[in-house]
Design an enzyme around this catalytic site. Sequence first.
Site, mmCIF file in Angstrom:
data_model
loop_
_atom_site.group_PDB
_atom_site.id
_atom_site.type_symbol
_atom_site.label_atom_id
_atom_site.label_comp_id
_atom_site.label_asym_id
_atom_site.label_seq_id
_atom_site.Cartn_x
_atom_site.Cartn_y
_atom_site.Cartn_z
ATOM 1 N N ARG A 80 -8.041 -3.194 -15.309
ATOM 2 C CA ARG A 80 -6.762 -3.135 -14.996
ATOM 3 C C ARG A 80 -6.792 -3.588 -13.440
ATOM 4 N NH1 ARG A 80 -2.742 1.805 -15.915
ATOM 5 N NH2 ARG A 80 -3.792 2.579 -14.114
ATOM 6 N N LYS A 183 -0.654 -3.106 -10.700
ATOM 7 C CA LYS A 183 -0.248 -1.920 -9.922
ATOM 8 C C LYS A 183 -0.567 -2.397 -8.529
ATOM 9 C CE LYS A 183 -1.898 2.904 -10.464
ATOM 10 N NZ LYS A 183 -0.705 3.273 -10.673
ATOM 11 N N GLU A 219 10.352 2.086 -17.666
ATOM 12 C CA GLU A 219 9.565 3.316 -17.682
ATOM 13 C C GLU A 219 10.092 4.034 -16.603
ATOM 14 O OE1 GLU A 219 5.631 2.380 -16.083
ATOM 15 O OE2 GLU A 219 6.424 0.672 -15.123
HETATM 16 N N1 PLP Z 1 3.565 3.357 -14.729
HETATM 17 C C1 PLP Z 1 3.386 3.284 -13.584
HETATM 18 C C2 PLP Z 1 4.350 2.511 -12.765
HETATM 19 C C3 PLP Z 1 2.297 4.043 -12.691
HETATM 20 O O1 PLP Z 1 2.146 4.137 -11.564
HETATM 21 C C4 PLP Z 1 1.537 4.797 -13.532
HETATM 22 C C5 PLP Z 1 0.273 5.458 -12.923
HETATM 23 O O2 PLP Z 1 -0.854 4.872 -12.916
HETATM 24 C C6 PLP Z 1 1.501 4.666 -15.140
HETATM 25 C C7 PLP Z 1 2.631 4.044 -15.581
HETATM 26 C C8 PLP Z 1 0.455 5.520 -15.917
HETATM 27 O O3 PLP Z 1 -0.559 4.781 -15.925
HETATM 28 P P1 PLP Z 1 -1.877 5.481 -16.437
HETATM 29 O O4 PLP Z 1 -1.588 6.377 -17.748
HETATM 30 O O5 PLP Z 1 -2.870 4.268 -16.618
HETATM 31 O O6 PLP Z 1 -2.283 6.205 -15.145
HETATM 32 C C1 COI Z 2 -1.153 7.718 -11.672
HETATM 33 O O1 COI Z 2 -0.585 8.404 -12.605
HETATM 34 O O2 COI Z 2 -2.382 7.775 -11.469
HETATM 35 C C2 COI Z 2 -0.413 7.106 -10.514
HETATM 36 O O3 COI Z 2 -0.778 6.140 -10.036
HETATM 37 C C3 COI Z 2 1.092 7.592 -9.792
HETATM 38 C C4 COI Z 2 1.101 7.652 -8.641
HETATM 39 C C5 COI Z 2 1.581 6.228 -8.198
HETATM 40 C C6 COI Z 2 1.019 8.856 -7.811
#
Ligand code: PLP
Ligand code: COI
Length: 339
Positions: A80, A183, A219
């Site tokens: 990612r 991200k 989201e």
């Molecule tokens: N959506 C956003 C905007 C996020 O910052 C995160 C955190 O990483 C997620 C979703 C969840 O992603 P993940 O499950 O890969 O941590």
């Molecule tokens: C995560 O779930 O790892 C995130 O990035 C959330 C965060 C921005 C605190």
Amino acid sequence: MKEIDWANLSFGYMPTDYNVRIYNRNGKWGELEVSSSDTINLHMAATCLHYGQEAFEGLKAYRGKDGKVRLFRFEENAARLQRTCHGIMMAELPTDRFKEAVMKVVKLNERFIPPYESGASLYIRPLLIGTGAQVGVKPADEYLFMIFVTPVGPYFKGGFAATPYVITRKYDRAAPHGTGTYKVGGNYAASLRASKEAHDAGYSAEFYLDCKEHKFIDECGAANFFGIKDNTYITPLSSSILPSITNKSLMQLAEDMGMEVERRPVLEEELSTFEEAGACGTAAVISPIQRIDDPENNHSYVFSHDGKPGPISTKLYNKLRAIQYGDEPDTHGWVTIVE
Ligand code: PLP
Ligand code: COI
């Protein structure tokens, strides 16, 4: 060292012993460097400061009952980050270099990995920034990748408890075909005001609708959304949300449990048909949603009348955590032991 109160950690920054860094100069990644300073020296014209060339990731290390330390699907975070870097024209770090850095920083800070019983974990924050100077709007010619770690507790207060969320119509987070699937820091800057207003009003986080029509669920805060109905796990398909690794894993676990899985646009009105709902992410794990308010429409979608998480969310949460902490077999090959 002062004793750490592992069971009462919040999701915040605590200094640890070391961080790691890899510089990209002349188009090449250099050797991994270890630092014990938590500051960096940066050119004032660095592109990360002016033009948002900044990407980050988030993953965790979990200490098991057996004392072993596990990472969960770190290759997905590496991939990612590469996609994000491609999206905003930054140098891409190969997966093996990402792995080398994660392993090193976790091992160096081993004493900060919370004990199994605490239910806490070590949050790993990789970031990659444009350090080269530019004044014109152009990508940098130099980059810095670094990782720091910090022990954390639950992201939302109360941990695995059902809490309220609120739809924001006043603010959008990211445009379709914009940077929402990456991200990048800018997406989080765009969310700060909405997040503050939601928190001030007593909610756990803000909920975004698709910004073209404000009809579909996107989201919530820093987490993906899922709903449960008729033994089906439903999660939005959208061109402006982050592809969550937790959500991807929950879709697989739901399928393993014999549920149907649907990833498709979800109309806001459909919320009224869900039996359970949750926010999911690395930091959020599963944060069950008690209700989602839509104040502008004077409407509330309620998922939990007794304030308790629903049975399917609970089952998914327990299964995911059991795999992450090594309590149950890792049948999908998601876990890497840090040795
Ligand atoms: N959506 C956003 C905007 C996020 O910052 C995160 C955190 O990483 C997620 C979703 C969840 O992603 P993940 O499950 O890969 O941590
Ligand atoms: C995560 O779930 O790892 C995130 O990035 C959330 C965060 C921005 C605190």
